[in-house]
Design an enzyme around this catalytic site. Sequence first.
Site, PDB file in Angstrom:
ATOM      1  N   ASP A  56      38.796  36.192  40.258  1.00 36.37           N
ATOM      2  CA  ASP A  56      38.883  36.498  41.698  1.00 36.37           C
ATOM      3  C   ASP A  56      37.623  36.119  42.482  1.00 36.37           C
ATOM      4  O   ASP A  56      37.671  36.009  43.712  1.00 36.37           O
ATOM      5  CB  ASP A  56      39.162  37.992  41.913  1.00 36.37           C
ATOM      6  CG  ASP A  56      40.574  38.378  41.524  1.00 36.37           C
ATOM      7  OD1 ASP A  56      41.331  37.492  41.088  1.00 36.37           O
ATOM      8  OD2 ASP A  56      40.924  39.566  41.655  1.00 36.37           O
ATOM      9  N   GLY A  78      40.530  42.310  33.512  1.00 42.14           N
ATOM     10  CA  GLY A  78      41.287  41.054  33.367  1.00 42.14           C
ATOM     11  C   GLY A  78      40.418  40.007  32.706  1.00 42.14           C
ATOM     12  O   GLY A  78      39.259  39.824  33.089  1.00 42.14           O
ATOM     13  N   ASP A 114      35.099  37.900  43.306  1.00 42.39           N
ATOM     14  CA  ASP A 114      34.887  38.866  44.394  1.00 42.39           C
ATOM     15  C   ASP A 114      33.689  39.792  44.179  1.00 42.39           C
ATOM     16  O   ASP A 114      33.649  40.885  44.747  1.00 42.39           O
ATOM     17  CB  ASP A 114      36.171  39.687  44.621  1.00 42.39           C
ATOM     18  CG  ASP A 114      36.634  40.406  43.372  1.00 42.39           C
ATOM     19  OD1 ASP A 114      36.043  40.184  42.291  1.00 42.39           O
ATOM     20  OD2 ASP A 114      37.588  41.193  43.462  1.00 42.39           O
ATOM     21  N   THR A 137      35.298  37.136  36.428  1.00 42.05           N
ATOM     22  CA  THR A 137      36.626  37.435  36.972  1.00 42.05           C
ATOM     23  C   THR A 137      37.095  36.200  37.732  1.00 42.05           C
ATOM     24  O   THR A 137      36.291  35.576  38.440  1.00 42.05           O
ATOM     25  CB  THR A 137      36.613  38.647  37.931  1.00 42.05           C
ATOM     26  OG1 THR A 137      37.816  38.621  38.726  1.00 42.05           O
ATOM     27  CG2 THR A 137      35.432  38.668  38.883  1.00 42.05           C
ATOM     28  N   ARG A 146      43.376  39.801  43.847  1.00 47.05           N
ATOM     29  CA  ARG A 146      43.875  41.133  44.197  1.00 47.05           C
ATOM     30  C   ARG A 146      43.456  41.563  45.605  1.00 47.05           C
ATOM     31  O   ARG A 146      44.265  42.021  46.380  1.00 47.05           O
ATOM     32  CB  ARG A 146      43.345  42.133  43.177  1.00 47.05           C
ATOM     33  CG  ARG A 146      44.134  43.413  43.115  1.00 47.05           C
ATOM     34  CD  ARG A 146      43.356  44.476  42.397  1.00 47.05           C
ATOM     35  NE  ARG A 146      42.875  44.016  41.097  1.00 47.05           N
ATOM     36  CZ  ARG A 146      43.314  44.468  39.938  1.00 47.05           C
ATOM     37  NH1 ARG A 146      44.263  45.357  39.893  1.00 47.05           N
ATOM     38  NH2 ARG A 146      42.798  44.036  38.812  1.00 47.05           N
ATOM     39  N   ARG A 161      42.376  47.510  30.195  1.00 45.74           N
ATOM     40  CA  ARG A 161      42.049  48.341  31.364  1.00 45.74           C
ATOM     41  C   ARG A 161      42.233  49.782  30.873  1.00 45.74           C
ATOM     42  O   ARG A 161      43.350  50.177  30.557  1.00 45.74           O
ATOM     43  CB  ARG A 161      42.972  48.027  32.533  1.00 45.74           C
ATOM     44  CG  ARG A 161      42.880  46.562  33.019  1.00 45.74           C
ATOM     45  CD  ARG A 161      43.544  46.398  34.353  1.00 45.74           C
ATOM     46  NE  ARG A 161      43.783  44.999  34.716  1.00 45.74           N
ATOM     47  CZ  ARG A 161      42.887  44.207  35.314  1.00 45.74           C
ATOM     48  NH1 ARG A 161      41.700  44.664  35.610  1.00 45.74           N
ATOM     49  NH2 ARG A 161      43.206  42.957  35.633  1.00 45.74           N
ATOM     50  N   ASP A 181      34.923  43.929  38.944  1.00 43.86           N
ATOM     51  CA  ASP A 181      34.501  45.133  39.676  1.00 43.86           C
ATOM     52  C   ASP A 181      34.774  46.433  38.919  1.00 43.86           C
ATOM     53  O   ASP A 181      33.925  47.323  38.874  1.00 43.86           O
ATOM     54  CB  ASP A 181      35.079  45.158  41.093  1.00 43.86           C
ATOM     55  CG  ASP A 181      36.594  45.113  41.116  1.00 43.86           C
ATOM     56  OD1 ASP A 181      37.205  44.832  40.071  1.00 43.86           O
ATOM     57  OD2 ASP A 181      37.170  45.365  42.189  1.00 43.86           O
TER      58      ASP A 181
HETATM   59  O1  F6P Z   1      41.215  40.637  38.551  1.00 42.35           O
HETATM   60  C1  F6P Z   1      41.815  39.490  38.081  1.00 42.35           C
HETATM   61  C2  F6P Z   1      43.301  39.548  38.297  1.00 42.35           C
HETATM   62  O2  F6P Z   1      43.852  38.423  37.659  1.00 42.35           O
HETATM   63  C3  F6P Z   1      43.747  39.648  39.750  1.00 42.35           C
HETATM   64  O3  F6P Z   1      43.741  38.405  40.411  1.00 42.35           O
HETATM   65  C4  F6P Z   1      45.124  40.226  39.589  1.00 42.35           C
HETATM   66  O4  F6P Z   1      45.497  40.942  40.742  1.00 42.35           O
HETATM   67  C5  F6P Z   1      44.966  41.164  38.425  1.00 42.35           C
HETATM   68  O5  F6P Z   1      43.848  40.693  37.677  1.00 42.35           O
HETATM   69  C6  F6P Z   1      46.172  41.261  37.514  1.00 42.35           C
HETATM   70  O6  F6P Z   1      45.892  42.209  36.538  1.00 42.35           O
HETATM   71  P1  F6P Z   1      46.826  42.511  35.278  1.00 42.35           P
HETATM   72  O7  F6P Z   1      46.694  41.360  34.339  1.00 42.35           O
HETATM   73  O8  F6P Z   1      46.302  43.768  34.713  1.00 42.35           O
HETATM   74  O9  F6P Z   1      48.206  42.620  35.810  1.00 42.35           O
END
Ligand code: F6P
Length: 321
Positions: free
Chosen positions: A127, A10, A129, A125, A171, A71, A102
């Site tokens: 998050d 992300g 985390d 990130t 997440r 991803r 992560d």
């Molecule tokens: O890891 C960052 C994040 O924005 C999380 O908060 C969220 O759950 C996820 O990525 C969403 O991912 P995507 O954009 O692939 O749906």
Amino acid sequence: MKIAILTSGGDSPGMNAAVRAAARTASHYGIDVVGVMFGYRGLIKGDFVDLDRNSVSGIIQRGGTVLKTARSEEFMKPEGRAKAAENLKSVGADALVAIGGDGTFRGATILSKEHGINVVGIPATIDNDLIGSDETIGYDTALNTAMDAIDKIRDTADAHERLFLVEVMGRHAGFIALETGIASGAEMIILPEGLRKIGEIKSKLKETLKVQKRSTLIVIAEGEKTGGAWHLEDQLKEDFGKYDMRVCILGHIQRGGSPTAHDRVLASRLGYEAINAIRDGKSKIMVGVINHKCVITPIEQTFGKIKEINFDLLKMAKVLN
Ligand code: F6P
């Protein structure tokens, strides 16, 4: 010497500032830099672009990532990683700077173990985390974006005297929910780390609603155990049906926008330190900032564990809000 840089997973505001800092520091020391487009997916395809001081001009203030991101399913397989390692070697890269969260670091760790690639991680990130840095790049911007949005929700909630369930990103972690909840004066904050049962949430909400308020805001983390804002609304309907309730999912708006000054400075420091670490012969590490000081942590220790939220803040929020 030559290094490759990629952004993966992300995106987060400030990734560009980190790319700029790493590319410029490398160039300062006469190290060649190659950018990898679309993270590990691009690495598997051999999607490279030359970077130098000038090609990273005018990006420090931009959200998203000029190197793009993805991803990659293919990178999860040994054949994908073998191709990625082969491509890195074919461009003559001595090290890979991986900017992400992560999943990015998990991938970098395996790549390094299987193919002996020197990897250095830069934590980015929203998050927040990752272990090994008090804050990750993009977290501060996401907090401010979410807070601005919640302030606006407060206006309309007040006007209608409504109960709002606002879901923020995170997440597996409640960092964004905790701090935006405090900053926006939310009446309740619900986090994955809180392990609150629905019964407890209902009785706390009953208490909150006894106090005459113009509006009530519940900020809930997306990774919360009871299943996010829509699910919570379903569970609350029966007991709180007489309240005019609305759900608002803030979603990907939290990942966009121009990085705050805090994120730009953090990203600049970490991009600079990543190159210094490579020059010092460090390998398989992540650079981070703890108590205002740059630190390095073995990359495999930075993910897959719970980074604790500050429970003192949660305790305080219960008193203040
Ligand atoms: O890891 C960052 C994040 O924005 C999380 O908060 C969220 O759950 C996820 O990525 C969403 O991912 P995507 O954009 O692939 O749906």
